[in-house]
Motif scaffolding. Structure first.
Motif, PDB file in Angstrom:
ATOM      1  N   TRP A 135       0.831  -1.205   0.000  1.00  0.00           N
ATOM      2  CA  TRP A 135       0.000   0.000   0.000  1.00  0.00           C
ATOM      3  C   TRP A 135       0.864   1.253   0.000  1.00  0.00           C
ATOM      4  O   TRP A 135       0.595   2.216  -0.722  1.00  0.00           O
ATOM      5  CB  TRP A 135      -0.919  -0.004   1.223  1.00  0.00           C
ATOM      6  CG  TRP A 135      -1.947   1.078   1.201  1.00  0.00           C
ATOM      7  CD1 TRP A 135      -3.202   1.008   0.688  1.00  0.00           C
ATOM      8  CD2 TRP A 135      -1.800   2.415   1.698  1.00  0.00           C
ATOM      9  NE1 TRP A 135      -3.855   2.205   0.840  1.00  0.00           N
ATOM     10  CE2 TRP A 135      -3.026   3.095   1.456  1.00  0.00           C
ATOM     11  CE3 TRP A 135      -0.769   3.099   2.328  1.00  0.00           C
ATOM     12  CZ2 TRP A 135      -3.227   4.418   1.819  1.00  0.00           C
ATOM     13  CZ3 TRP A 135      -0.969   4.424   2.681  1.00  0.00           C
ATOM     14  CH2 TRP A 135      -2.177   5.070   2.443  1.00  0.00           C
ATOM     15  N   ALA A 136       1.926   1.256   0.812  1.00  0.00           N
ATOM     16  CA  ALA A 136       2.814   2.413   0.887  1.00  0.00           C
ATOM     17  C   ALA A 136       3.564   2.617  -0.427  1.00  0.00           C
ATOM     18  O   ALA A 136       3.800   3.757  -0.841  1.00  0.00           O
ATOM     19  CB  ALA A 136       3.808   2.239   2.042  1.00  0.00           C
ATOM     20  N   ARG A 137       3.931   1.522  -1.095  1.00  0.00           N
ATOM     21  CA  ARG A 137       4.614   1.650  -2.386  1.00  0.00           C
ATOM     22  C   ARG A 137       3.693   2.285  -3.420  1.00  0.00           C
ATOM     23  O   ARG A 137       4.114   3.147  -4.200  1.00  0.00           O
ATOM     24  CB  ARG A 137       5.083   0.275  -2.867  1.00  0.00           C
ATOM     25  CG  ARG A 137       5.764   0.312  -4.243  1.00  0.00           C
ATOM     26  CD  ARG A 137       6.117  -1.083  -4.719  1.00  0.00           C
ATOM     27  NE  ARG A 137       6.683  -1.039  -6.053  1.00  0.00           N
ATOM     28  CZ  ARG A 137       7.975  -0.892  -6.324  1.00  0.00           C
ATOM     29  NH1 ARG A 137       8.834  -0.772  -5.335  1.00  0.00           N
ATOM     30  NH2 ARG A 137       8.413  -0.865  -7.564  1.00  0.00           N
ATOM     31  N   LYS A 138       2.429   1.865  -3.413  1.00  0.00           N
ATOM     32  CA  LYS A 138       1.469   2.450  -4.353  1.00  0.00           C
ATOM     33  C   LYS A 138       1.287   3.936  -4.067  1.00  0.00           C
ATOM     34  O   LYS A 138       1.211   4.758  -4.983  1.00  0.00           O
ATOM     35  CB  LYS A 138       0.137   1.717  -4.256  1.00  0.00           C
ATOM     36  CG  LYS A 138      -0.922   2.234  -5.211  1.00  0.00           C
ATOM     37  CD  LYS A 138      -2.211   1.454  -5.104  1.00  0.00           C
ATOM     38  CE  LYS A 138      -2.049   0.077  -5.700  1.00  0.00           C
ATOM     39  NZ  LYS A 138      -3.370  -0.625  -5.766  1.00  0.00           N
ATOM     40  N   ARG A 139       1.229   4.280  -2.786  1.00  0.00           N
ATOM     41  CA  ARG A 139       1.070   5.688  -2.425  1.00  0.00           C
ATOM     42  C   ARG A 139       2.298   6.496  -2.840  1.00  0.00           C
ATOM     43  O   ARG A 139       2.181   7.618  -3.349  1.00  0.00           O
ATOM     44  CB  ARG A 139       0.850   5.810  -0.919  1.00  0.00           C
ATOM     45  CG  ARG A 139       0.517   7.223  -0.470  1.00  0.00           C
ATOM     46  CD  ARG A 139       0.629   7.317   1.034  1.00  0.00           C
ATOM     47  NE  ARG A 139       0.018   8.540   1.528  1.00  0.00           N
ATOM     48  CZ  ARG A 139       0.264   9.053   2.714  1.00  0.00           C
ATOM     49  NH1 ARG A 139       1.103   8.446   3.528  1.00  0.00           N
ATOM     50  NH2 ARG A 139      -0.323  10.163   3.104  1.00  0.00           N
ATOM     51  N   LEU A 140       3.503   5.944  -2.623  1.00  0.00           N
ATOM     52  CA  LEU A 140       4.721   6.633  -3.027  1.00  0.00           C
ATOM     53  C   LEU A 140       4.773   6.807  -4.542  1.00  0.00           C
ATOM     54  O   LEU A 140       5.169   7.865  -5.042  1.00  0.00           O
ATOM     55  CB  LEU A 140       5.945   5.859  -2.538  1.00  0.00           C
ATOM     56  CG  LEU A 140       7.317   6.416  -2.954  1.00  0.00           C
ATOM     57  CD1 LEU A 140       7.498   7.838  -2.441  1.00  0.00           C
ATOM     58  CD2 LEU A 140       8.447   5.518  -2.456  1.00  0.00           C
ATOM     59  N   SER A 141       4.371   5.786  -5.281  1.00  0.00           N
ATOM     60  CA  SER A 141       4.345   5.893  -6.745  1.00  0.00           C
ATOM     61  C   SER A 141       3.381   6.981  -7.188  1.00  0.00           C
ATOM     62  O   SER A 141       3.656   7.723  -8.139  1.00  0.00           O
ATOM     63  CB  SER A 141       3.943   4.545  -7.360  1.00  0.00           C
ATOM     64  OG  SER A 141       4.868   3.533  -7.013  1.00  0.00           O
ATOM     65  N   PRO A 308      -0.763  23.419  -3.998  1.00  0.00           N
ATOM     66  CA  PRO A 308       0.149  24.177  -4.864  1.00  0.00           C
ATOM     67  C   PRO A 308       1.547  23.592  -4.936  1.00  0.00           C
ATOM     68  O   PRO A 308       2.310  23.950  -5.822  1.00  0.00           O
ATOM     69  CB  PRO A 308       0.165  25.570  -4.218  1.00  0.00           C
ATOM     70  CG  PRO A 308      -0.189  25.328  -2.788  1.00  0.00           C
ATOM     71  CD  PRO A 308      -1.137  24.170  -2.787  1.00  0.00           C
ATOM     72  N   VAL A 309       1.917  22.727  -3.999  1.00  0.00           N
ATOM     73  CA  VAL A 309       3.236  22.083  -4.013  1.00  0.00           C
ATOM     74  C   VAL A 309       3.031  20.592  -4.214  1.00  0.00           C
ATOM     75  O   VAL A 309       1.968  20.046  -3.888  1.00  0.00           O
ATOM     76  CB  VAL A 309       4.016  22.354  -2.710  1.00  0.00           C
ATOM     77  CG1 VAL A 309       4.291  23.834  -2.557  1.00  0.00           C
ATOM     78  CG2 VAL A 309       3.264  21.831  -1.496  1.00  0.00           C
ATOM     79  N   PRO A 310       4.022  19.888  -4.738  1.00  0.00           N
ATOM     80  CA  PRO A 310       3.866  18.444  -4.961  1.00  0.00           C
ATOM     81  C   PRO A 310       3.583  17.693  -3.666  1.00  0.00           C
ATOM     82  O   PRO A 310       4.068  18.059  -2.591  1.00  0.00           O
ATOM     83  CB  PRO A 310       5.220  18.032  -5.565  1.00  0.00           C
ATOM     84  CG  PRO A 310       5.780  19.284  -6.147  1.00  0.00           C
ATOM     85  CD  PRO A 310       5.304  20.396  -5.261  1.00  0.00           C
ATOM     86  N   LEU A 311       2.809  16.621  -3.771  1.00  0.00           N
ATOM     87  CA  LEU A 311       2.530  15.784  -2.608  1.00  0.00           C
ATOM     88  C   LEU A 311       3.812  15.203  -2.025  1.00  0.00           C
ATOM     89  O   LEU A 311       3.926  15.018  -0.812  1.00  0.00           O
ATOM     90  CB  LEU A 311       1.583  14.648  -3.005  1.00  0.00           C
ATOM     91  CG  LEU A 311       0.180  15.048  -3.454  1.00  0.00           C
ATOM     92  CD1 LEU A 311      -0.590  13.828  -3.945  1.00  0.00           C
ATOM     93  CD2 LEU A 311      -0.572  15.721  -2.319  1.00  0.00           C
ATOM     94  N   LEU A 312       4.783  14.925  -2.899  1.00  0.00           N
ATOM     95  CA  LEU A 312       6.053  14.373  -2.432  1.00  0.00           C
ATOM     96  C   LEU A 312       6.757  15.357  -1.516  1.00  0.00           C
ATOM     97  O   LEU A 312       7.309  14.985  -0.472  1.00  0.00           O
ATOM     98  CB  LEU A 312       6.940  14.017  -3.632  1.00  0.00           C
ATOM     99  CG  LEU A 312       8.299  13.391  -3.310  1.00  0.00           C
ATOM    100  CD1 LEU A 312       8.110  12.055  -2.603  1.00  0.00           C
ATOM    101  CD2 LEU A 312       9.124  13.213  -4.575  1.00  0.00           C
TER     102      LEU A 312
END
Length: 455
Positions: A135-141, A308-312
């Motif tokens: 799940w975390a990998r999908k969220r990071l992607s 306004p800023v990337p989620l990352l």
């Protein structure tokens, strides 16, 4: 409560906009479908009027006894009715095809919303759960794709490839970002057609947001006509798109300031682009295009509930805020002096922190430090000390990280703090077993160590 237990409200805080785009798309498709249906099949539509006319003529023809006495036996009237019916059938076929397209689009948007709901609902209860890494990998992607889509075209292509390989196409709003990029490209090239088309599709929502974007766009179009000295066209454009009533509507009721700006801009009819008057130089300034681009981007993101800023960056900054100290990112001298002059009603004085960046600190030793100035300093009730020898957190009075001790220099009186276990490890590696300060090289006796308590 276990430290590995996850709080959905906190974990999914950054994902609240994930459902916004498909829900907005469904709402838009529903409104488009409703308007299309009412226009083509509603009580006041052309189709309904033609149908009523045909039924009326048929009723009249069937009840009339004189039609057979006419020279052509009513053939002309029947031909006219058949022609009307054929036109109605053509309209029905076109309407059916368009409604089928809208239905397919609604089904696709519903599938996207369902997939995103399933993804958010699949959040495990604990980070120790077997399904959490996937799940975390999908969220990071998803966050990486969001970052790529906000960047240059090559990275936008990388976002599509990443989404396809990770199977998250339904989590990524590629079409949405392509729509933004298309309008922004037009603005960078000095065109307003793309952004005006977007404004027309979202005019109702923009009015609810009380946005002045449409007014700003029309004003810029007028300025460009004045720049080209097409004065007749500029006057006609103002009459059509920037009348007092229109300005009030475009500025969502706050048209006073916009009318002042328009009144000032009307003087451009008399001032050419090479004017030396500063007020009108500013109106002709190319910087207005940059401001319009920024205005459109912020409005677009706000309309779709996109940050306004990337989620990352937001995810990384959340971690950085818990680690950042004045050693990692020194306070500006102006902020330091201002804080030291603060009174009793303000924040307590901030003093410069002594020390040097650590290779073990991700803020000091990695590119993450570039994001540090944008977040506040971390606040800890107690300090956290990491031994530079062992790399472990020192508890102070023993424990996993060891006991905290200091070596005070006999020459300078300054001291450095280490864990007792780390110093013992370093001494065991010395050929003569001496206790040597790793930074200064000064030799100490074991009894020279001073126990330190964390405050």
């Amino acid at each position: 409560m276990s430290s590995s237990k996850l709080s959905p409200n906190e974990v999914l805080l950054l994902d609240q906009a994930t459902l916004k785009a498909p829900v907005d798309n469904l709402r838009r498709l529903q409104k488009v479908t409703q308007k299309f249906y009412e226009h083509n099949l509603g009580p006041t539509s052309t189709f309904q009027r033609d149908l009523d006319d045909v039924l009326r003529k048929s009723a009249v023809a069937s009840s009339s006894t004189s039609s057979a006495d006419t020279p052509d036996g009513g053939a002309a009237q029947r031909a006219e009715m058949l022609k009307t019916v054929e036109g109605m059938l053509t309209k029905m076929r076109n309407t059916k095809r368009k409604l089928a397209e809208l239905s397919a689009q609604s089904a696709a948007a519903t599938q996207v919303a369902s997939a995103r709901l399933d993804h958010l609902a699949a959040l495990p209860d604990s980070s120790d759960a077997a399904g959490y890494p996937a799940w975390a990998r999908k969220r990071l992607s998803h966050q990486l794709s969001d970052y790529f889509l906000r960047s240059t075209p090559p990275l936008k292509r990388s976002a599509a490839v990443l989404a396809r390989e990770e199977g998250i196409e339904e989590l990524v709003d590629v079409e949405l970002w392509e729509e933004l990029a298309k309008a922004e490209k037009g603005l960078r090239e000095g065109r307003l057609e793309e952004v005006l088309s977007w404004v027309g599709e979202n005019r109702t929502t923009l009015k609810k947001m009380k946005s002045t974007l449409e007014f700003t766009i029309h004003l810029q179009a007028y300025i460009e006509l004045c720049r080209a000295r097409s004065l007749d066209a500029a006057i006609a454009y103002v009459k059509k798109n920037l009348s007092p009533v229109t300005v009030s509507e475009l500025s969502a009721g706050g048209g006073a300031s916009q009318m002042e700006e328009l009144s000032r801009a009307m003087a451009l009819l008399a001032y050419a682009p090479d004017t030396t008057c500063q007020i009108y130089q500013e109106l002709y300034s190319p910087a207005r295009w940059d401001n319009l681009l920024a205005h459109f981007r912020s409005t677009f993101l706000s309309l779709h509930s996109l940050p306004p800023v990337p989620l990352l960056h937001m995810s990384l900054q959340a971690g950085i805020a818990s680690l950042k100290t004045p050693i990692c990112c020194p306070l500006p001298s102006s902020a330091l002096s201002t804080s030291n002059k603060s009174n009793g009603n303000s924040a307590p004085p901030v003093h410069p922190m002594e020390g040097s960046p650590s290779a073990e600190c991700p803020i000091c030793s990695s590119p993450l430090g570039q994001l540090a100035p944008e977040v506040p300093y971390s606040h800890h009730v107690n300090s956290t000390i990491v031994c530079s020898i062992s790399g472990k957190v020192v508890e102070g009075d023993g424990g996993e990280g060891g006991q905290l001790v200091a070596l005070l220099s006999k020459m300078t009186g300054e001291g450095r703090v280490y864990s007792k276990e780390g110093l013992a490890l370093r001494a065991s590696q010395h050929p003569e077993g001496k206790l040597v300060d790793p930074h200064t090289g000064e030799v100490f006796q074991w009894e020279d160590m001073k126990k330190v308590f964390i405050s």
